[in-house]
Design an enzyme around this catalytic site. Structure first.
Site, PDB file in Angstrom:
ATOM      1  N   GLY A 287       0.753  -1.088   0.024  1.00 27.70           N
ATOM      2  CA  GLY A 287      -0.108  -0.028   0.107  1.00 27.70           C
ATOM      3  C   GLY A 287       0.822   1.250   0.056  1.00 27.70           C
TER       4      GLY A 287
ATOM      5  N   GLY B  30       0.925   5.758   1.457  1.00 29.37           N
ATOM      6  CA  GLY B  30       0.413   6.564   2.176  1.00 29.37           C
ATOM      7  C   GLY B  30       1.092   7.982   1.389  1.00 29.37           C
TER       8      GLY B  30
ATOM      9  N   MET C 222       3.426   9.798   1.910  1.00 32.37           N
ATOM     10  CA  MET C 222       4.988  10.158   2.164  1.00 32.37           C
ATOM     11  C   MET C 222       5.640   8.959   1.509  1.00 32.37           C
ATOM     12  SD  MET C 222       5.407  13.016   3.561  1.00 32.37           S
ATOM     13  CE  MET C 222       4.726  14.218   4.718  1.00 32.37           C
ATOM     14  N   GLY C 223       4.976   7.771   1.277  1.00 30.42           N
ATOM     15  CA  GLY C 223       5.799   6.658   0.485  1.00 30.42           C
ATOM     16  C   GLY C 223       4.984   5.664   0.702  1.00 30.42           C
TER      17      GLY C 223
ATOM     18  N   VAL D 100       4.785   0.863   1.337  1.00 34.54           N
ATOM     19  CA  VAL D 100       5.306  -0.048   2.258  1.00 34.54           C
ATOM     20  C   VAL D 100       5.171  -1.297   1.381  1.00 34.54           C
ATOM     21  CG1 VAL D 100       4.338  -0.925   4.454  1.00 34.54           C
ATOM     22  CG2 VAL D 100       3.800   1.473   4.066  1.00 34.54           C
TER      23      VAL D 100
ATOM     24  N   LYS E   1       9.025   0.517   5.075  1.00 32.86           N
ATOM     25  CA  LYS E   1       8.314   1.628   4.498  1.00 32.86           C
ATOM     26  C   LYS E   1       9.466   2.617   3.871  1.00 32.86           C
ATOM     27  CE  LYS E   1       5.866   5.592   6.215  1.00 32.86           C
ATOM     28  NZ  LYS E   1       5.436   6.217   7.553  1.00 32.86           N
TER      29      LYS E   1
ATOM     30  N   ASP F 276      -0.687  10.259  16.696  1.00 29.43           N
ATOM     31  CA  ASP F 276      -1.578   9.725  15.948  1.00 29.43           C
ATOM     32  C   ASP F 276      -2.049   8.232  16.135  1.00 29.43           C
ATOM     33  OD1 ASP F 276      -3.658  10.109  13.488  1.00 29.43           O
ATOM     34  OD2 ASP F 276      -2.365   9.247  12.391  1.00 29.43           O
TER      35      ASP F 276
END
Length: 714
Positions: free
Chosen positions: A16, A18, A20-21, A23, A37, A131
């Site tokens: 997947g 996100g 920023m990068g 995984v 990651k 978070d």
């Protein structure tokens, strides 16, 4: 970074991405599973980002707890920086609660104890998580595991912001001081802990759902909704969720409150153990056969270290192994002024949403709100993505630039009793008025082109630009009607507005291109007609049954559609129950020969074609039917209610279906076999989802939220 390895680790597949990068699932040389990651190239080239990333890795490595996911390795100086953590094969708390329901008794105690201990380990390392939320907590056999230190910050740094000033966190779970950008202490994580435990105990977030600004306001100004939380925990959670950080309980008090009852083991999971075991089986299968091509939905939640985007929640789309990497990338999220606004246009530079109260434009790139205006006449505006057409309270018609909202032209005369506005063919704007009169305007330059006589009080309008005609399907009193005597189809010239010819049939369909119309008569005869003069090209009986007593008035009204040379007859029997059979059929558009006939169970809730497959939504899921043979190619089951086929893009179908929690899931189904390639779940909001796929852009409107994704090439 090579195709096969990141650092010393062998890559098995991409899981997947996100903000920023990405995984990846990887293994050590000895076969131990690892989550790796990586950072996007654009951030890797930023020296300030590398500095902060190095600090974050150091902070994450300092965390050493039984209920956190350990950092195994990292290379912050690599061309593409990366971080490796141990891999945990378990669902997220969010998924476990959505699938199996809220936690109770010992399960809630074990969860609370594990999270309190995890936060203690994080805070001992002089780090604040920032978070903590259900999707960042994994459910495993030996208790919860807290993940995603990729956005944690050392407590010695000031504030909670990134270098760009964007707050990192998730509204609804972040503390009020966090949302305000103030300097944080570990008590900020305790607010998040209270929100997570309330979610785990009730299945819903304590501040509800909605746009980020609304959730931030509720967390700062309104009491949490703790209805359903066990009485012995209510007082503690009220204090955790207090707006004043100094009023929240101490970590030692929380540790005392959440003492383990039974020993940790699979017994604490309850029915959620099914999901854990499934994750373990999936991981074992991948490790044994990393190059396998079986189309199974691999959802290895532990590897998805979601990275928050500025101003919104962390996110991840869950992909299947056969399409690793081919998942949409969320590009922006915006708040709508009102729930349920329609997506009426997507142009080169702007996205336009509207309802009968007003219209608002957003930048197609970035989602910034560009302009808004009110709709004086209470009529839903029309748009082609470049312009927006509205009707004022005085009946005047105007065009606005979709990018700026600037008025391009306004009519000098008015439309008495204006009822609707539409653009059935490019360049021709039609406004209906009193008594069914039709008023045509030049959509680009303004100015009235022509006005028709009264045509009726209820009709469908179709445009056929290639033939230069408008098809008006006018109806009289339809109460109890099931035959064509109640319909009059009039074909008008687009240039003059004069009627060319007319026909009494329950259905007259105008395809988007060509010059041939298709009619279905009251005795179910299918006829092809020349749009210009109404002459018959061919006519054939269909063998379709009479309209059922439960059908909407007119029976086969609106049932015809053309797909790749195949004319499908799909009656919209909205009165059908979930078990009732509806007759469907398909014909060759060239000569009208029947290709196949069959039935569909229950009301058809949307349809589309892709890769020579016709997908039909229904009460229990989606059926994929071979377009030219009628053979059932596949079925996709919806667990919680009717599935709606929203659109087709490339070789996949976009389908929405309700979730157990009252929201909805957007599924991408492969046209070839119905496999779910990826899906995204949305928390419950007001109204139904609106989906618009245009080229590489996917727009989803739900409640007061509007989200844009970039679709991969399929």
């Amino acid at each position: 970074m090579s195709e096969e390895r990141i650092g010393p680790y062998r890559i098995l597949r991409r899981l997947g991405a996100g903000g920023m990068g990405a995984v990846y699932l990887a293994t050590t040389d000895s076969g131990r599973p690892i989550a790796v990651k990586t950072v996007q190239q654009q951030y890797a080239a930023d020296a300030e980002f590398r500095r902060r990333f190095t600090q974050e890795v150091a902070a994450a490595r300092a965390v050493n707890g039984a209920y956190t996911v350990a950092v195994v390795d990292a290379d912050t100086e690599a061309e593409v920086p990366w971080l490796a953590t141990e891999f945990v094969a378990g669902p997220s708390l969010e998924e476990a609660v959505a699938r199996h329901g809220p936690l109770e008794g010992a399960a809630l105690q074990v969860l609370g104890a594990g999270l309190v201990e995890a936060l203690a380990a994080i805070h001992r390392a002089r780090t604040i998580h920032r978070d903590l939320k259900p999707s960042n907590i994994l459910v495993t056999r030996d208790g919860p595991r807290v993940i995603d230190f990729g956005i944690s910050k050392p407590t010695v740094e000031e504030g909670a912001q990134t270098a760009s000033g964007a707050i990192i966190g998730t509204p609804g779970f972040m503390s009020p001081e966090h949302a305000a950008g103030k300097e944080l202490t570990p008590t900020s994580d305790l607010f998040s802990l209270g929100a997570v435990l309330a979610y785990a105990a009730t299945g819903r977030a304590p501040f509800g759902s909605g746009p980020p600004a609304v959730l931030i306001y509720r967390a700062s100004e309104e009491p949490p909704d703790l209805d359903g939380v066990p009485p012995e925990l209510v007082g503690l959670l009220v204090r955790c969720l207090h707006r004043d950080p100094d009023r929240r309980p101490a970590q030692t008090e929380l540790a005392q409150a959440f003492r383990y009852g039974p020993a940790v083991g699979t017994d604490w999971l309850g029915v959620a153990e099914q999901s854990v075991r499934r994750r373990e089986r999936e991981l074992d299968q991948v490790l044994k056969d990393p190059n396998g091509t079986r189309r199974r939905l691999l959802i290895l939640g532990g590897a998805l270290l979601a990275t928050a985007t500025a101003g919104g929640a962390a996110w991840a789309l869950w992909p299947g192994p056969a399409v690793a990497g081919d998942v949409p990338r969320r590009t922006w999220t915006a708040a709508l002024p009102r729930a349920g606004m329609a997506l009426i246009g997507c142009g080169p530079t702007a996205v336009v949403c509207a309802d009968r109260t007003g219209v608002v434009g957003y930048a197609r790139s970035g989602g910034r709100k560009l302009w808004s205006s009110t709709a004086g006449a209470g009529i839903l505006p029309a748009s082609d993505g470049s312009r927006v057409w509205t009707v004022g309270s005085d009946g005047s018609v105007q065009a606005q630039d979709a990018r700026t909202g600037a008025t391009l032209w306004r009519s000098t005369d008015t439309v008495p009793g204006a009822q609707s506005v539409a653009l059935p063919v490019p360049g021709l704007l039609l406004v209906t008025g009193e008594g069914g009169a039709l008023h045509a305007f030049d959509a680009v330059k303004g100015g009235r082109q022509w006005t028709s006589s009264a045509l009726g009080t209820s009709y469908r309008l179709q445009g056929m630009a290639s033939a230069g005609v408008l098809v008006m399907q006018v109806s009289g009193d339809l109460k109890g009607a099931v035959n064509g005597d109640y319909f009059n189809c009039r074909v008008l010239d687009t240039v003059t507005g004069r009627q060319r010819w007319s026909l009494n049939v329950p259905e007259l369909y105008a395809p988007p291109s060509g010059s041939q119309l298709y009619a279905l008569t009251s005795n179910r005869v299918l006829t092809a007609l020349d749009a210009r003069d109404g002459s018959t090209a061919w006519s054939r009986p269909t063998g379709l049954p009479p309209a059922s007593a439960t059908m909407t008035a007119g029976g086969y009204y609106g049932s015809l559609s053309l797909h790749q040379g195949v004319l499908a007859c799909l009656p919209a029997d909205e009165g059908a129950n979930a078990k009732e059979k509806i007759a469907i059929a398909a014909f060759g558009a060239a000569q009208g020969l029947q290709l196949w006939s069959g039935s569909h169970t229950g009301t058809i809730t949307g349809y589309a074609t892709a890769n020579n497959v016709l997908a039909l939504g229904g009460p229990t899921g989606v059926t994929g039917t071979a377009l030219r043979t009628g053979r059932t190619a596949w079925t996709w089951h919806s667990a919680h209610g009717a599935a709606t086929v929203q659109a087709a893009t490339g070789k996949l179908f976009l389908v929405t279906a309700p979730t157990a929690a009252g929201g909805f899931t957007l599924q991408a189904l492969a046209a070839a076999d119905g496999t779910s390639l990826w899906h995204q779940e949305f928390a419950r909001q007001q109204g139904d989802p609106r989906v618009l796929a245009q080229g590489s852009v996917l727009l989803i409107g739900y409640g007061t939220g509007l989200t844009a994704y970039h679709l991969p090439t399929t």
